[in-house]
Write an enzyme that holds these catalytic residues in place. Structure first.
Site, PDB file in Angstrom:
ATOM      1  N   ASN A 186     -75.726 -40.123  38.787  1.00 19.87           N
ATOM      2  CA  ASN A 186     -74.738 -41.070  39.306  1.00 19.87           C
ATOM      3  C   ASN A 186     -74.151 -40.496  40.606  1.00 19.87           C
ATOM      4  O   ASN A 186     -73.534 -39.430  40.596  1.00 19.87           O
ATOM      5  CB  ASN A 186     -73.648 -41.278  38.245  1.00 19.87           C
ATOM      6  CG  ASN A 186     -72.605 -42.268  38.698  1.00 19.87           C
ATOM      7  OD1 ASN A 186     -72.138 -42.214  39.835  1.00 19.87           O
ATOM      8  ND2 ASN A 186     -72.209 -43.176  37.831  1.00 19.87           N
ATOM      9  N   HIS A 197     -69.745 -40.472  43.554  1.00 19.82           N
ATOM     10  CA  HIS A 197     -68.731 -39.606  44.171  1.00 19.82           C
ATOM     11  C   HIS A 197     -69.135 -39.055  45.537  1.00 19.82           C
ATOM     12  O   HIS A 197     -68.306 -38.485  46.241  1.00 19.82           O
ATOM     13  CB  HIS A 197     -68.291 -38.517  43.195  1.00 19.82           C
ATOM     14  CG  HIS A 197     -67.586 -39.120  42.016  1.00 19.82           C
ATOM     15  ND1 HIS A 197     -66.552 -40.023  42.150  1.00 19.82           N
ATOM     16  CD2 HIS A 197     -67.803 -39.016  40.682  1.00 19.82           C
ATOM     17  CE1 HIS A 197     -66.146 -40.427  40.957  1.00 19.82           C
ATOM     18  NE2 HIS A 197     -66.895 -39.829  40.056  1.00 19.82           N
ATOM     19  N   HIS A 214     -72.165 -47.416  40.715  1.00 16.00           N
ATOM     20  CA  HIS A 214     -71.237 -48.385  40.121  1.00 16.00           C
ATOM     21  C   HIS A 214     -70.575 -49.165  41.249  1.00 16.00           C
ATOM     22  O   HIS A 214     -69.836 -48.595  42.051  1.00 16.00           O
ATOM     23  CB  HIS A 214     -70.188 -47.619  39.308  1.00 16.00           C
ATOM     24  CG  HIS A 214     -69.235 -48.484  38.535  1.00 16.00           C
ATOM     25  ND1 HIS A 214     -68.349 -47.967  37.624  1.00 16.00           N
ATOM     26  CD2 HIS A 214     -69.019 -49.825  38.546  1.00 16.00           C
ATOM     27  CE1 HIS A 214     -67.628 -48.954  37.097  1.00 16.00           C
ATOM     28  NE2 HIS A 214     -68.003 -50.089  37.657  1.00 16.00           N
ATOM     29  N   ARG A 272     -67.859 -51.121  41.926  1.00 16.88           N
ATOM     30  CA  ARG A 272     -66.587 -51.508  41.290  1.00 16.88           C
ATOM     31  C   ARG A 272     -65.948 -52.691  42.009  1.00 16.88           C
ATOM     32  O   ARG A 272     -66.153 -52.889  43.204  1.00 16.88           O
ATOM     33  CB  ARG A 272     -65.609 -50.321  41.335  1.00 16.88           C
ATOM     34  CG  ARG A 272     -65.951 -49.176  40.418  1.00 16.88           C
ATOM     35  CD  ARG A 272     -64.827 -48.150  40.474  1.00 16.88           C
ATOM     36  NE  ARG A 272     -63.615 -48.724  39.939  1.00 16.88           N
ATOM     37  CZ  ARG A 272     -63.187 -48.560  38.682  1.00 16.88           C
ATOM     38  NH1 ARG A 272     -63.868 -47.796  37.861  1.00 16.88           N
ATOM     39  NH2 ARG A 272     -62.086 -49.137  38.276  1.00 16.88           N
ATOM     40  N   ARG A 329     -63.951 -48.795  45.405  1.00 11.97           N
ATOM     41  CA  ARG A 329     -63.330 -47.514  45.769  1.00 11.97           C
ATOM     42  C   ARG A 329     -64.357 -46.471  46.211  1.00 11.97           C
ATOM     43  O   ARG A 329     -64.007 -45.499  46.849  1.00 11.97           O
ATOM     44  CB  ARG A 329     -62.471 -46.979  44.640  1.00 11.97           C
ATOM     45  CG  ARG A 329     -63.239 -46.530  43.435  1.00 11.97           C
ATOM     46  CD  ARG A 329     -62.364 -45.754  42.488  1.00 11.97           C
ATOM     47  NE  ARG A 329     -61.421 -46.608  41.793  1.00 11.97           N
ATOM     48  CZ  ARG A 329     -60.957 -46.336  40.573  1.00 11.97           C
ATOM     49  NH1 ARG A 329     -61.343 -45.238  39.954  1.00 11.97           N
ATOM     50  NH2 ARG A 329     -60.113 -47.146  39.975  1.00 11.97           N
ATOM     51  N   GLU A 338     -74.238 -50.132  37.793  1.00  6.63           N
ATOM     52  CA  GLU A 338     -73.184 -50.460  36.835  1.00  6.63           C
ATOM     53  C   GLU A 338     -72.263 -51.495  37.459  1.00  6.63           C
ATOM     54  O   GLU A 338     -71.929 -51.405  38.641  1.00  6.63           O
ATOM     55  CB  GLU A 338     -72.366 -49.211  36.509  1.00  6.63           C
ATOM     56  CG  GLU A 338     -73.157 -48.122  35.873  1.00  6.63           C
ATOM     57  CD  GLU A 338     -72.342 -46.836  35.784  1.00  6.63           C
ATOM     58  OE1 GLU A 338     -71.142 -46.846  36.111  1.00  6.63           O
ATOM     59  OE2 GLU A 338     -72.925 -45.828  35.414  1.00  6.63           O
ATOM     60  N   THR A 387     -64.346 -45.073  34.146  1.00 12.97           N
ATOM     61  CA  THR A 387     -64.514 -46.081  33.092  1.00 12.97           C
ATOM     62  C   THR A 387     -64.003 -45.559  31.743  1.00 12.97           C
ATOM     63  O   THR A 387     -64.588 -44.648  31.165  1.00 12.97           O
ATOM     64  CB  THR A 387     -66.009 -46.456  32.961  1.00 12.97           C
ATOM     65  OG1 THR A 387     -66.538 -46.589  34.274  1.00 12.97           O
ATOM     66  CG2 THR A 387     -66.177 -47.755  32.203  1.00 12.97           C
ATOM     67  N   GLU A 413     -75.823 -47.955  26.404  1.00 14.81           N
ATOM     68  CA  GLU A 413     -75.429 -46.612  26.841  1.00 14.81           C
ATOM     69  C   GLU A 413     -74.170 -46.269  26.054  1.00 14.81           C
ATOM     70  O   GLU A 413     -73.154 -46.971  26.137  1.00 14.81           O
ATOM     71  CB  GLU A 413     -75.170 -46.582  28.347  1.00 14.81           C
ATOM     72  CG  GLU A 413     -74.743 -45.188  28.795  1.00 14.81           C
ATOM     73  CD  GLU A 413     -74.748 -45.004  30.307  1.00 14.81           C
ATOM     74  OE1 GLU A 413     -75.447 -45.759  31.020  1.00 14.81           O
ATOM     75  OE2 GLU A 413     -74.039 -44.088  30.765  1.00 14.81           O
ATOM     76  N   HIS A 443     -71.022 -40.291  30.411  1.00 15.07           N
ATOM     77  CA  HIS A 443     -69.599 -40.159  30.728  1.00 15.07           C
ATOM     78  C   HIS A 443     -69.070 -38.792  30.324  1.00 15.07           C
ATOM     79  O   HIS A 443     -69.068 -38.448  29.151  1.00 15.07           O
ATOM     80  CB  HIS A 443     -68.729 -41.251  30.090  1.00 15.07           C
ATOM     81  CG  HIS A 443     -67.515 -41.477  30.930  1.00 15.07           C
ATOM     82  ND1 HIS A 443     -66.427 -40.641  30.908  1.00 15.07           N
ATOM     83  CD2 HIS A 443     -67.257 -42.385  31.897  1.00 15.07           C
ATOM     84  CE1 HIS A 443     -65.548 -41.047  31.788  1.00 15.07           C
ATOM     85  NE2 HIS A 443     -66.028 -42.106  32.419  1.00 15.07           N
TER      86      HIS A 443
HETATM   87  N1  PXP Z   1     -72.444 -43.936  32.690  1.00 17.51           N
HETATM   88  C1  PXP Z   1     -71.555 -44.940  32.928  1.00 17.51           C
HETATM   89  C2  PXP Z   1     -71.836 -46.276  32.343  1.00 17.51           C
HETATM   90  C3  PXP Z   1     -70.421 -44.724  33.752  1.00 17.51           C
HETATM   91  O1  PXP Z   1     -69.557 -45.734  33.967  1.00 17.51           O
HETATM   92  C4  PXP Z   1     -70.233 -43.452  34.332  1.00 17.51           C
HETATM   93  C5  PXP Z   1     -69.074 -43.222  35.239  1.00 17.51           C
HETATM   94  O2  PXP Z   1     -69.177 -44.019  36.375  1.00 17.51           O
HETATM   95  C6  PXP Z   1     -71.186 -42.460  34.075  1.00 17.51           C
HETATM   96  C7  PXP Z   1     -72.273 -42.721  33.237  1.00 17.51           C
HETATM   97  C8  PXP Z   1     -71.106 -41.095  34.680  1.00 17.51           C
HETATM   98  O3  PXP Z   1     -69.956 -40.443  34.220  1.00 17.51           O
HETATM   99  P1  PXP Z   1     -69.587 -39.030  34.822  1.00 17.51           P
HETATM  100  O4  PXP Z   1     -69.299 -39.228  36.266  1.00 17.51           O
HETATM  101  O5  PXP Z   1     -68.373 -38.648  34.021  1.00 17.51           O
HETATM  102  O6  PXP Z   1     -70.753 -38.135  34.597  1.00 17.51           O
END
Ligand code: PXP
Length: 260
Positions: free
Chosen positions: A6, A9, A42, A44, A48, A69, A100, A148, A211
């Site tokens: 992901n 960031h 994602h 959003r 952001r 996402e 999330t 998921e 997550h």
């Molecule tokens: N999976 C989903 C569905 C998420 O919403 C997120 C956070 O955006 C993640 C995975 C990744 O989470 P993390 O950044 O805490 O690894």
């Protein structure tokens, strides 16, 4: 076990300055070189981090499958239907959350979710639902391809037990408990994840988890054989600041592959 990286960031850092770097698209090429299976982003409602043009650019240029996402927001869904990424993952969204929090409320949104699943299937996009452990059966009934499982509670309990987080300003107040209670909570959260994964597999759903997963807490999750994919963002991007992104992804893959 497949790793989805992901890269939200990277965009968070870009938005902190409001210019055009670092560019999440560059991360896509590095992730591929490092051996990642998939890119996860994602889009959003508050934009952001990832923006509409990022999704388009990444969908058009990525050699890796793209998992986007999104909430059930009508305008975003319309936009993503035109792009038709490999997969969308429906997630709940609250404007003020840092990330999330918790899984989708399937029961209250079942007809909307059903329509979204049907519409994406028509354009050839798989649909995954980001859920807490207690609603796997509903996802199968709606025709989702995948679930998921939200590992946030497990990850938070792990941090409170095994890191210095409770001694910092970011301690999780609702988890300020005795170690014994935290350990029991951690064991129970793992059992819940295991059981949800088992039910999902029995119902012929693909099973991912994500997550809060990091280099210290993924091992017990890797032991759950029904889970075939992890989507990990924050911990990889955090490590990347110090080691570079390619190395950070490779470090995660080393742990994942050591279990196979
Ligand atoms: N999976 C989903 C569905 C998420 O919403 C997120 C956070 O955006 C993640 C995975 C990744 O989470 P993390 O950044 O805490 O690894």
């Amino acid at each position: 076990m497949k790793l989805g990286v992901n890269i939200d960031h990277i965009a968070t850092l870009r938005e902190a300055r409001g210019i055009n770097e670092p560019d999440p698209l560059e991360a896509v090429f590095i992730a591929k070189r490092a051996g990642a299976y998939q890119i996860t982003i994602h889009l959003r409602e508050d934009r952001r981090h990832i923006h509409d043009d990022d999704v388009l650019k990444i969908a058009n240029s990525s050699f890796l499958p793209l998992n986007v996402e999104t909430s059930i927001n009508e305008n975003i869904i319309k936009y993503l239907l035109k792009i038709a990424p490999h997969r969308i993952t429906l997630v709940p969204e609250k404007r003020k959350e840092l990330t999330t929090e918790g899984g989708l409320n399937i029961k209250n949104n079942s007809s909307t979710i059903q329509k979204i699943i049907d519409d994406f299937h028509k354009v050839g996009t798989e649909v995954s639902l980001f859920i807490d452990c207690n609603c796997v059966e509903q996802c199968a009934k709606l025709g989702a391809d995948m679930v998921e499982i939200h590992t946030g509670l497990y990850a938070n309990l792990h941090l409170m037990l095994f890191s210095n987080l409770p001694r910092t300003h970011n301690t999780i107040n609702e988890l300020s408990k005795l170690r014994l209670e935290l350990q029991e909570g951690l064991n129970n959260s793992l059992i819940d994840i295991q059981e949800a994964a088992k039910i999902a597999k029995e119902l012929k759903l693909e099973v991912a988890a994500g997550h809060g997963l990091n280099y210290n807490n993924i091992e017990p999750i890797l032991n759950i054989e029904e889970i075939t994919e992890l989507n990990i963002g924050h911990s990889i991007i955090s490590r990347a600041i110090f080691t570079g992104l390619e190395q950070a992804i490779k470090d995660m893959l080393t742990i994942i592959n050591s279990k196979q």
